[in-house]
Scaffold this active site. Structure first.
Site, PDB file in Angstrom:
ATOM      1  N   LYS A 124       0.859  -1.183   0.000  1.00  8.28           N
ATOM      2  CA  LYS A 124       0.000   0.000   0.000  1.00  8.28           C
ATOM      3  C   LYS A 124       0.890   1.225   0.000  1.00  8.28           C
ATOM      4  O   LYS A 124       1.990   1.200   0.545  1.00  8.28           O
ATOM      5  CB  LYS A 124      -0.875   0.021   1.258  1.00  8.28           C
ATOM      6  CG  LYS A 124      -2.123   0.823   1.068  1.00  8.28           C
ATOM      7  CD  LYS A 124      -3.157   0.005   0.350  1.00  8.28           C
ATOM      8  CE  LYS A 124      -4.391   0.778  -0.008  1.00  8.28           C
ATOM      9  NZ  LYS A 124      -5.472  -0.136  -0.405  1.00  8.28           N
ATOM     10  N   ASP A 164      -6.827   4.246  -4.824  1.00  5.68           N
ATOM     11  CA  ASP A 164      -7.506   4.044  -3.543  1.00  5.68           C
ATOM     12  C   ASP A 164      -8.195   5.386  -3.250  1.00  5.68           C
ATOM     13  O   ASP A 164      -8.426   6.159  -4.197  1.00  5.68           O
ATOM     14  CB  ASP A 164      -6.484   3.661  -2.449  1.00  5.68           C
ATOM     15  CG  ASP A 164      -7.141   3.069  -1.211  1.00  5.68           C
ATOM     16  OD1 ASP A 164      -7.510   1.888  -1.227  1.00  5.68           O
ATOM     17  OD2 ASP A 164      -7.313   3.803  -0.210  1.00  5.68           O
ATOM     18  N   GLY A 235     -20.388   6.703   1.828  1.00  6.60           N
ATOM     19  CA  GLY A 235     -19.414   7.112   0.833  1.00  6.60           C
ATOM     20  C   GLY A 235     -20.115   7.531  -0.444  1.00  6.60           C
ATOM     21  O   GLY A 235     -21.347   7.324  -0.599  1.00  6.60           O
ATOM     22  N   PHE A 236     -19.362   8.117  -1.358  1.00  8.94           N
ATOM     23  CA  PHE A 236     -19.961   8.486  -2.653  1.00  8.94           C
ATOM     24  C   PHE A 236     -18.903   8.457  -3.752  1.00  8.94           C
ATOM     25  O   PHE A 236     -19.110   8.979  -4.842  1.00  8.94           O
ATOM     26  CB  PHE A 236     -20.631   9.868  -2.576  1.00  8.94           C
ATOM     27  CG  PHE A 236     -19.671  11.035  -2.483  1.00  8.94           C
ATOM     28  CD1 PHE A 236     -18.948  11.259  -1.332  1.00  8.94           C
ATOM     29  CD2 PHE A 236     -19.482  11.893  -3.557  1.00  8.94           C
ATOM     30  CE1 PHE A 236     -18.051  12.323  -1.240  1.00  8.94           C
ATOM     31  CE2 PHE A 236     -18.587  12.958  -3.478  1.00  8.94           C
ATOM     32  CZ  PHE A 236     -17.877  13.172  -2.312  1.00  8.94           C
ATOM     33  N   GLY A 237     -17.776   7.808  -3.454  1.00  7.46           N
ATOM     34  CA  GLY A 237     -16.683   7.742  -4.440  1.00  7.46           C
ATOM     35  C   GLY A 237     -16.891   6.602  -5.418  1.00  7.46           C
ATOM     36  O   GLY A 237     -17.991   6.055  -5.552  1.00  7.46           O
ATOM     37  N   VAL A 239     -16.030   3.502  -5.381  1.00  3.53           N
ATOM     38  CA  VAL A 239     -16.459   2.207  -4.858  1.00  3.53           C
ATOM     39  C   VAL A 239     -17.961   2.228  -4.552  1.00  3.53           C
ATOM     40  O   VAL A 239     -18.716   1.327  -4.947  1.00  3.53           O
ATOM     41  CB  VAL A 239     -15.627   1.850  -3.606  1.00  3.53           C
ATOM     42  CG1 VAL A 239     -16.177   0.626  -2.907  1.00  3.53           C
ATOM     43  CG2 VAL A 239     -14.162   1.635  -3.987  1.00  3.53           C
ATOM     44  N   ALA A 240     -18.413   3.290  -3.874  1.00  5.49           N
ATOM     45  CA  ALA A 240     -19.840   3.437  -3.560  1.00  5.49           C
ATOM     46  C   ALA A 240     -20.649   3.482  -4.864  1.00  5.49           C
ATOM     47  O   ALA A 240     -21.706   2.851  -4.980  1.00  5.49           O
ATOM     48  CB  ALA A 240     -20.071   4.705  -2.744  1.00  5.49           C
ATOM     49  N   TRP A 241     -20.139   4.185  -5.839  1.00  9.07           N
ATOM     50  CA  TRP A 241     -20.810   4.304  -7.140  1.00  9.07           C
ATOM     51  C   TRP A 241     -21.052   2.929  -7.769  1.00  9.07           C
ATOM     52  O   TRP A 241     -22.162   2.589  -8.187  1.00  9.07           O
ATOM     53  CB  TRP A 241     -19.964   5.204  -8.061  1.00  9.07           C
ATOM     54  CG  TRP A 241     -20.337   5.172  -9.501  1.00  9.07           C
ATOM     55  CD1 TRP A 241     -21.411   5.766 -10.078  1.00  9.07           C
ATOM     56  CD2 TRP A 241     -19.621   4.502 -10.557  1.00  9.07           C
ATOM     57  NE1 TRP A 241     -21.410   5.516 -11.429  1.00  9.07           N
ATOM     58  CE2 TRP A 241     -20.327   4.740 -11.745  1.00  9.07           C
ATOM     59  CE3 TRP A 241     -18.454   3.727 -10.606  1.00  9.07           C
ATOM     60  CZ2 TRP A 241     -19.899   4.225 -12.981  1.00  9.07           C
ATOM     61  CZ3 TRP A 241     -18.039   3.220 -11.813  1.00  9.07           C
ATOM     62  CH2 TRP A 241     -18.752   3.474 -12.995  1.00  9.07           C
TER      63      TRP A 241
END
Ligand code: GLU
Length: 445
Positions: A124, A164, A235-237, A239-241
């Site tokens: 990471k 990320d 969230g709304f990035g 991944v959430a999308w």
């Protein structure tokens, strides 16, 4: 294995690295019984060797802002373990990034990547640089300065970064562009690249899609489907999308998303152009969800609130580590939630997970649920190595199968005597056994 002693030693060697200690402790507690059945692993001190990263590269990143002033940020790459394959894992740009967070993420990534069945080790990286409010030119200059230092530690068979939090296709493009300029090689040494220069179809959707494929498997065990279920997403990035998109496609109704500024409740469901609007919100670079409620009359914005006190069947945290604590877990339990699928890495605190398990809520951890993202990165590496590009359908089929396999591994290693599955145990043991055997098989190095 004396877990207390191992954790004490870890805390002594690395004081204050609380997220790193938390991640290691959670895993050790769930693998202890299995580990103690393998004297050859204990003798080779596999746990002690696995919990320390192979190396941590720490550097300073100096870049010029739009006013012409130099700015200084920290840069990190924790190459955690390459027993299974080249180091692989995302890069995070967020003000909270520090060594402890990089190490916990690298550790989790090692076990997660093992679960995918693809040949990838764990790593990471990141920086405390916050893209929030930065111009495009500033983001590009920062990405270039970051790679100017890191490039020499990367390579297609050495270490392959990706995105990320705070790092999407745009930032990956800037970093890969600089990497290519410095090496003069088109090796594809980054995943999540643009589709015109080696990226894979469906990589953007993969984490969210994979998570929903996993949720489908969890429900299938209970004789249920996701159709007509209500879902809370945080969230709304990116991944959430992907999660909202797939949940909606499968017939569920997603009623929340959230940001650092608060939570959106949309009882009519987040579908159609509302899902596309999430991408616009993210691209604005302001890190807020409030404008959603201005645009869509069906929605209400609740400042400084999380989406965990709303009556839903399924909760899907997609924001960041420790976003869901004991208090939130109690609220969800009181609202009769039946399934919690963690998509953020270590999204739930230890106390929250314990509360879910005690109340027989189906809970699955991030390293299993969100593995579809890095798995599709692995598929991008394969396509790059073959100099081929697969269709979206081909990628989706493989992703779906990988998520089903991960669910099967959880069932195999996490089976309870009453026929239910402890997904925390299942994911941790399955990932650990694979990495442990890979370390053991390569001798003392
Ligand atoms: N950052 C993502 C994760 O946590 C993706 C990593 C990758 O694709 O290498 O798994």
């Amino acid at each position: 294995m004396d877990i207390n002693f191992i954790i004490q030693e870890l805390e002594r060697k690395h004081p204050g690295e609380v997220e790193y200690h938390q991640a290691v402790k959670e895993v050790l507690l769930s693998i202890a019984d299995t580990y103690n059945q393998y004297p050859e692993l204990i003798k080779a001190k596999i746990v002690e060797r696995l919990i320390e990263p192979d190396r941590a590269i720490i550097f300073k990143v100096v870049w010029i802002d739009d006013k012409g002033d130099p700015q200084v940020n920290m840069g990190y790459r924790v190459q955690f373990n390459n027993a299974i394959g080249p180091y692989k894992g995302g890069i995070r740009f967020h003000a909270t990034v520090n060594l402890s967070i990089m190490k916990f993420l690298g550790f989790e990534q090692t076990l997660k990547n093992a679960l995918t069945s693809l040949p990838m080790g764990g790593a990471k990286g990141g920086s405390d640089f916050s893209p929030k409010g930065k111009s495009d030119a500033e983001i590009m200059r920062f990405c270039q300065a970051f790679i100017l230092e890191l490039w020499k530690h990367l390579g297609p068979d050495t270490d392959v970064p990706a995105g990320d939090i705070g790092v999407g296709a745009k930032e990956v493009g800037y970093m890969y562009g600089m990497y290519k300029k410095l090496t003069n090689r088109c090796t594809g040494t980054f995943t999540g690249k643009g589709l015109t220069f080696g990226g894979s179809l469906l990589r953007a959707e993969a984490t969210g899609y994979g998570a929903l494929y996993f949720v489908e498997e969890m429900l299938k065990r209970r004789g249920e489907t996701i159709k007509d279920k209500t879902v809370a997403v945080s969230g709304f990035g990116n991944v959430a999308w992907g999660a909202v998109k797939k949940a909606t496609e499968l017939g569920a109704k997603v009623v929340t998303i959230s940001g650092p500024d608060g939570c959106i409740l949309d009882p009519e469901g987040i579908s159609g152009d509302k899902i596309d609007y999430m991408l616009e919100l993210r691209a604005s670079g302001n890190d807020v969800v409030a404008p959603y409620a201005k645009k869509f009359a069906s929605a209400t914005f609740f400042p400084d609130k999380k989406p965990w006190d709303i009556k839903v069947d399924i909760a899907i945290p997609c924001a960041t580590q420790n976003e869901l604590n004991l208090e939130d877990a109690k609220k969800l339990i009181a609202c009769n939630v039946t399934c919690v699928a963690e998509v953020s890495n270590m999204g739930c605190t230890t106390e929250a997970i314990d509360a879910f398990l005690e109340n027989n809520i189906n809970f699955a951890p991030g390293k299993a649920v969100n593995a579809g993202g890095v798995a599709t990165s692995g598929l991008e590496m394969t396509q790059n190595a073959q100099h081929l590009a697969w269709t979206a359908q081909e990628v989706d089929l493989k992703l779906h199968q990988i998520m089903k396999n991960i669910h099967q591994l959880c069932e195999k290693y996490g089976a309870n005597s009453d026929g239910t599955v402890n997904y925390v145990k299942g994911a941790n043991i399955a990932g650990f056994i694979k990495v442990a055997n890979a370390i053991l098989g390569q001798g003392i190095i």
